[in-house]
Design a protein around this motif. Structure first.
Motif, PDB file in Angstrom:
ATOM      1  N   CYS A   1       1.613 -23.033  77.340  1.00  0.00           N
ATOM      2  CA  CYS A   1       2.284 -23.994  76.916  1.00  0.00           C
ATOM      3  C   CYS A   1       3.666 -23.567  75.972  1.00  0.00           C
ATOM      4  CB  CYS A   1       2.025 -25.470  76.859  1.00  0.00           C
ATOM      5  SG  CYS A   1       0.991 -24.919  75.537  1.00  0.00           S
ATOM      6  N   PHE A   2       4.248 -24.197  75.804  1.00  0.00           N
ATOM      7  CA  PHE A   2       5.458 -23.962  75.132  1.00  0.00           C
ATOM      8  C   PHE A   2       5.846 -25.429  75.134  1.00  0.00           C
ATOM      9  CE2 PHE A   2       6.788 -20.049  77.360  1.00  0.00           C
ATOM     10  CZ  PHE A   2       6.826 -19.179  76.775  1.00  0.00           C
ATOM     11  N   VAL A   3       6.224 -26.104  73.612  1.00  0.00           N
ATOM     12  CA  VAL A   3       6.950 -26.850  73.009  1.00  0.00           C
ATOM     13  C   VAL A   3       8.488 -26.916  72.755  1.00  0.00           C
ATOM     14  CG1 VAL A   3       7.417 -28.674  71.029  1.00  0.00           C
ATOM     15  CG2 VAL A   3       5.298 -28.499  72.175  1.00  0.00           C
ATOM     16  N   LEU A   4       9.352 -26.880  73.134  1.00  0.00           N
ATOM     17  CA  LEU A   4      10.385 -27.103  73.349  1.00  0.00           C
ATOM     18  C   LEU A   4      11.754 -28.377  73.099  1.00  0.00           C
ATOM     19  CD1 LEU A   4      12.472 -24.748  74.628  1.00  0.00           C
ATOM     20  CD2 LEU A   4      12.999 -25.780  76.343  1.00  0.00           C
ATOM     21  N   ALA A   5      12.262 -28.105  71.421  1.00  0.00           N
ATOM     22  CA  ALA A   5      12.606 -29.125  70.886  1.00  0.00           C
ATOM     23  C   ALA A   5      14.047 -29.629  70.865  1.00  0.00           C
ATOM     24  CB  ALA A   5      11.941 -29.524  69.618  1.00  0.00           C
ATOM     25  N   GLY A   6      15.104 -30.744  70.718  1.00  0.00           N
ATOM     26  CA  GLY A   6      15.841 -30.582  71.164  1.00  0.00           C
ATOM     27  C   GLY A   6      17.340 -30.139  72.210  1.00  0.00           C
ATOM     28  N   THR A   7      16.387 -29.500  73.631  1.00  0.00           N
ATOM     29  CA  THR A   7      16.713 -28.527  74.084  1.00  0.00           C
ATOM     30  C   THR A   7      17.370 -28.407  75.502  1.00  0.00           C
ATOM     31  OG1 THR A   7      16.276 -26.480  72.917  1.00  0.00           O
ATOM     32  CG2 THR A   7      16.386 -25.887  75.177  1.00  0.00           C
TER      33      THR A   7
ATOM     34  N   ASP B   1      12.298 -23.862  84.959  1.00  0.00           N
ATOM     35  CA  ASP B   1      12.174 -22.957  86.184  1.00  0.00           C
ATOM     36  C   ASP B   1      10.674 -22.322  86.635  1.00  0.00           C
ATOM     37  OD1 ASP B   1      14.323 -25.108  87.680  1.00  0.00           O
ATOM     38  OD2 ASP B   1      15.177 -23.981  87.589  1.00  0.00           O
ATOM     39  N   ALA B   2      11.419 -21.126  85.946  1.00  0.00           N
ATOM     40  CA  ALA B   2      10.608 -19.822  84.794  1.00  0.00           C
ATOM     41  C   ALA B   2       8.665 -20.175  84.859  1.00  0.00           C
ATOM     42  CB  ALA B   2      11.289 -19.048  84.188  1.00  0.00           C
ATOM     43  N   CYS B   3       9.035 -21.260  84.293  1.00  0.00           N
ATOM     44  CA  CYS B   3       7.866 -21.716  83.697  1.00  0.00           C
ATOM     45  C   CYS B   3       7.061 -22.667  84.859  1.00  0.00           C
ATOM     46  CB  CYS B   3       7.695 -22.516  82.469  1.00  0.00           C
ATOM     47  SG  CYS B   3       8.268 -21.981  80.702  1.00  0.00           S
ATOM     48  N   ALA B   4       7.928 -23.352  85.566  1.00  0.00           N
ATOM     49  CA  ALA B   4       6.944 -23.475  86.748  1.00  0.00           C
ATOM     50  C   ALA B   4       7.054 -22.816  88.055  1.00  0.00           C
ATOM     51  CB  ALA B   4       8.022 -24.659  87.260  1.00  0.00           C
ATOM     52  N   ALA B   5       7.797 -21.105  87.832  1.00  0.00           N
ATOM     53  CA  ALA B   5       7.514 -20.556  88.764  1.00  0.00           C
ATOM     54  C   ALA B   5       5.512 -19.881  87.724  1.00  0.00           C
ATOM     55  CB  ALA B   5       7.814 -19.401  88.887  1.00  0.00           C
ATOM     56  N   ALA B   6       5.453 -19.503  86.752  1.00  0.00           N
ATOM     57  CA  ALA B   6       4.535 -19.019  86.675  1.00  0.00           C
ATOM     58  C   ALA B   6       2.697 -20.450  85.670  1.00  0.00           C
ATOM     59  CB  ALA B   6       4.925 -18.866  84.608  1.00  0.00           C
ATOM     60  N   SER B   7       3.243 -21.424  86.539  1.00  0.00           N
ATOM     61  CA  SER B   7       2.412 -22.112  85.909  1.00  0.00           C
ATOM     62  C   SER B   7       2.046 -22.408  84.303  1.00  0.00           C
ATOM     63  CB  SER B   7       0.812 -21.675  86.231  1.00  0.00           C
ATOM     64  OG  SER B   7       0.592 -22.198  87.876  1.00  0.00           O
ATOM     65  N   VAL B   8       3.082 -22.219  83.784  1.00  0.00           N
ATOM     66  CA  VAL B   8       3.138 -22.584  82.055  1.00  0.00           C
ATOM     67  C   VAL B   8       3.686 -23.894  81.529  1.00  0.00           C
ATOM     68  CG1 VAL B   8       4.194 -21.358  79.995  1.00  0.00           C
ATOM     69  CG2 VAL B   8       3.501 -19.751  81.599  1.00  0.00           C
TER      70      VAL B   8
ATOM     71  N   HIS C   1      10.623 -33.398  85.716  1.00  0.00           N
ATOM     72  CA  HIS C   1      10.721 -31.519  86.093  1.00  0.00           C
ATOM     73  C   HIS C   1       9.464 -31.504  86.482  1.00  0.00           C
ATOM     74  CE1 HIS C   1      11.227 -26.916  86.423  1.00  0.00           C
ATOM     75  NE2 HIS C   1      12.543 -27.300  85.858  1.00  0.00           N
ATOM     76  N   PRO C   2       8.963 -30.066  87.176  1.00  0.00           N
ATOM     77  CA  PRO C   2       8.246 -29.972  87.335  1.00  0.00           C
ATOM     78  C   PRO C   2       6.943 -28.933  86.996  1.00  0.00           C
ATOM     79  CG  PRO C   2       8.799 -28.576  89.090  1.00  0.00           C
ATOM     80  CD  PRO C   2      10.087 -29.611  88.573  1.00  0.00           C
ATOM     81  N   ALA C   3       7.550 -28.292  85.615  1.00  0.00           N
ATOM     82  CA  ALA C   3       6.949 -27.823  84.680  1.00  0.00           C
ATOM     83  C   ALA C   3       6.583 -28.661  83.680  1.00  0.00           C
ATOM     84  CB  ALA C   3       7.666 -26.621  83.811  1.00  0.00           C
ATOM     85  N   VAL C   4       7.624 -29.718  83.348  1.00  0.00           N
ATOM     86  CA  VAL C   4       6.672 -30.577  81.725  1.00  0.00           C
ATOM     87  C   VAL C   4       6.036 -31.020  82.266  1.00  0.00           C
ATOM     88  CG1 VAL C   4       8.090 -32.447  81.431  1.00  0.00           C
ATOM     89  CG2 VAL C   4       9.641 -30.460  81.151  1.00  0.00           C
ATOM     90  N   SER C   5       5.151 -31.485  81.259  1.00  0.00           N
ATOM     91  CA  SER C   5       3.775 -32.048  81.507  1.00  0.00           C
ATOM     92  C   SER C   5       3.486 -33.485  80.248  1.00  0.00           C
ATOM     93  CB  SER C   5       2.523 -31.725  80.026  1.00  0.00           C
ATOM     94  OG  SER C   5       2.398 -29.733  81.387  1.00  0.00           O
ATOM     95  N   SER C   6       5.019 -33.181  79.304  1.00  0.00           N
ATOM     96  CA  SER C   6       4.503 -34.359  78.112  1.00  0.00           C
ATOM     97  C   SER C   6       5.856 -34.536  77.723  1.00  0.00           C
ATOM     98  CB  SER C   6       3.931 -34.362  77.236  1.00  0.00           C
ATOM     99  OG  SER C   6       3.475 -35.486  76.659  1.00  0.00           O
ATOM    100  N   VAL C   7       6.869 -35.457  77.038  1.00  0.00           N
ATOM    101  CA  VAL C   7       7.570 -35.456  75.906  1.00  0.00           C
ATOM    102  C   VAL C   7       6.903 -36.542  74.798  1.00  0.00           C
ATOM    103  CG1 VAL C   7       9.436 -36.502  77.933  1.00  0.00           C
ATOM    104  CG2 VAL C   7       7.993 -38.182  77.248  1.00  0.00           C
ATOM    105  N   ILE C   8       7.199 -35.549  73.414  1.00  0.00           N
ATOM    106  CA  ILE C   8       6.730 -36.240  72.302  1.00  0.00           C
ATOM    107  C   ILE C   8       7.799 -36.240  71.536  1.00  0.00           C
ATOM    108  CG2 ILE C   8       6.216 -34.927  70.208  1.00  0.00           C
ATOM    109  CD1 ILE C   8       5.491 -31.883  71.785  1.00  0.00           C
ATOM    110  N   VAL C   9       7.664 -37.468  71.091  1.00  0.00           N
ATOM    111  CA  VAL C   9       8.493 -38.685  70.396  1.00  0.00           C
ATOM    112  C   VAL C   9       7.853 -39.058  68.970  1.00  0.00           C
ATOM    113  CG1 VAL C   9       9.089 -40.829  70.529  1.00  0.00           C
ATOM    114  CG2 VAL C   9       8.592 -39.994  73.030  1.00  0.00           C
TER     115      VAL C   9
END
Length: 320
Positions: free
Chosen positions: A194-200, A213-220, A277-285
């Motif tokens: 998994c990755f945390v991607l903030a502010g992007t 999209d790349a993460c969804a394809a790679a199950s990340v 988006h299918p790659a996203v597991s959560s939003v961190i607030v």
């Protein structure tokens, strides 16, 4: 609350996660009582993932989070923290506008095996736990001299983190950054969960350069940090922690007009859009009070009609 799998691991995150930076006094001091109330309220509404880092208040967020979780069964939540920024004792705190009540530590960026193991050991001590569920390499691009140096940092950290994962000492691993490029570099180096991607990636700007999209394809899995873009999408005055640029102000006005037309709170759009988006597991607030937890839980569950999303796409503000 809906749970989503993290990568190919057995871990599942709630679609709304607690960002613990405010518990470390981000921008303004927080009382221990409010910190504890925030954590308790989060668990009560079904939040399962709490994301923290040594960087938040120079260890203060981890200390306060540890106190708030004391005595609670740890099978009710997942803990993620970060490595890379190793805290070394200092005679005074490194305080500033962002961290007015930081603890007495100084930061040394260290992706070595020793540095990562010590960072996790120190985090566990501050958190009052024996294990961390998810370990993220924190902001390597902010310390790298160039792309080659960045790849070297990520590779070095990957060796230790993947060993810890194979031993079961962490259940998942990733990197936490504010741009897509380090994630792409990481995916070329090894297998991440998994990755945390903030502010992007937000309802107003999707600047992930195809990463999701790349993460969804790679199950990340991707955990989206800062869905409010430091406040601009929640009625605040800053975008990525700086004054809102004129072009962003114009687009916020366009977004608000669509929200008003469909009677959708802008905060609801900001929280729910990334989860489409299918790659996203959560939003961190990031939250600092029980009332903020209740508000965000409400926005997460607010009704948003399909026509709203269609109008956003027609206006060119959002893409799937």
């Amino acid at each position: 609350m809906e749970l989503r799998q993290i990568g190919k691991t057995p871990l599942k995150s709630s679609v709304l996660s607690l960002g613990a930076a405010p518990l470390g006094g981000l921008f303004a001091p927080v009382t221990e009582a409010d910190a504890s109330a925030t954590v308790e309220a989060s668990l009560r509404v079904g939040i399962k993932l709490i994301d923290v880092a040594p960087h938040y208040g120079q260890g203060l967020a981890e200390v306060r989070l540890g106190k708030a979780l004391q005595g609670l069964p740890n099978d009710n939540y997942l803990l993620s923290t970060k490595v890379g920024r190793l805290l070394e004792p200092s005679e005074s705190a490194t305080v500033g506008d962002n961290w007015p009540e930081a603890l007495n530590f100084t930061t040394v960026y260290d992706t070595s095996r020793r540095g990562i193991l010590k960072s996790l050991e120190d985090s566990c001590r501050r958190l009052g736990t024996s294990e961390i569920d998810i370990a993220f390499l924190h902001d390597p691009d902010r310390y790298a001299k160039d792309s080659s140096d960045l790849r070297g940092m990520i590779s070095e950290a990957y060796e230790t983190l993947s060993e810890l994962r194979s031993q079961g000492r962490v259940k998942a691993m990733g990197i936490g950054v504010n741009a897509a490029e380090p994630c792409f570099a990481a995916m070329q180096i090894g297998t991440w969960d998994c990755f945390v991607l903030a502010g992007t990636y937000s309802v107003l700007r999707q600047e992930d350069k195809g990463l999701l999209d790349a993460c969804a394809a790679a199950s990340v899995s991707v955990l989206i940090g800062g869905p409010y873009m430091s406040g601009a999408l929640a009625g605040g005055s800053t975008w990525r922690y700086r004054p809102i640029p004129p072009d962003i102000e114009d687009d916020i006005a366009r977004l608000k007009a669509i929200c008003d037309r469909h009677e959708v709170p802008m905060q609801a759009a900001a929280l729910q859009f990334p989860l489409r988006h299918p790659a996203v597991s959560s939003v961190i607030v990031g939250m600092r009070s029980a009332s903020e937890v209740a508000e965000n839980y409400g926005f997460l569950n607010a009704w948003v009609p399909d026509g709203f999303w269609s109008d956003l796409e027609k206006e060119g503000l959002a893409r799937r």
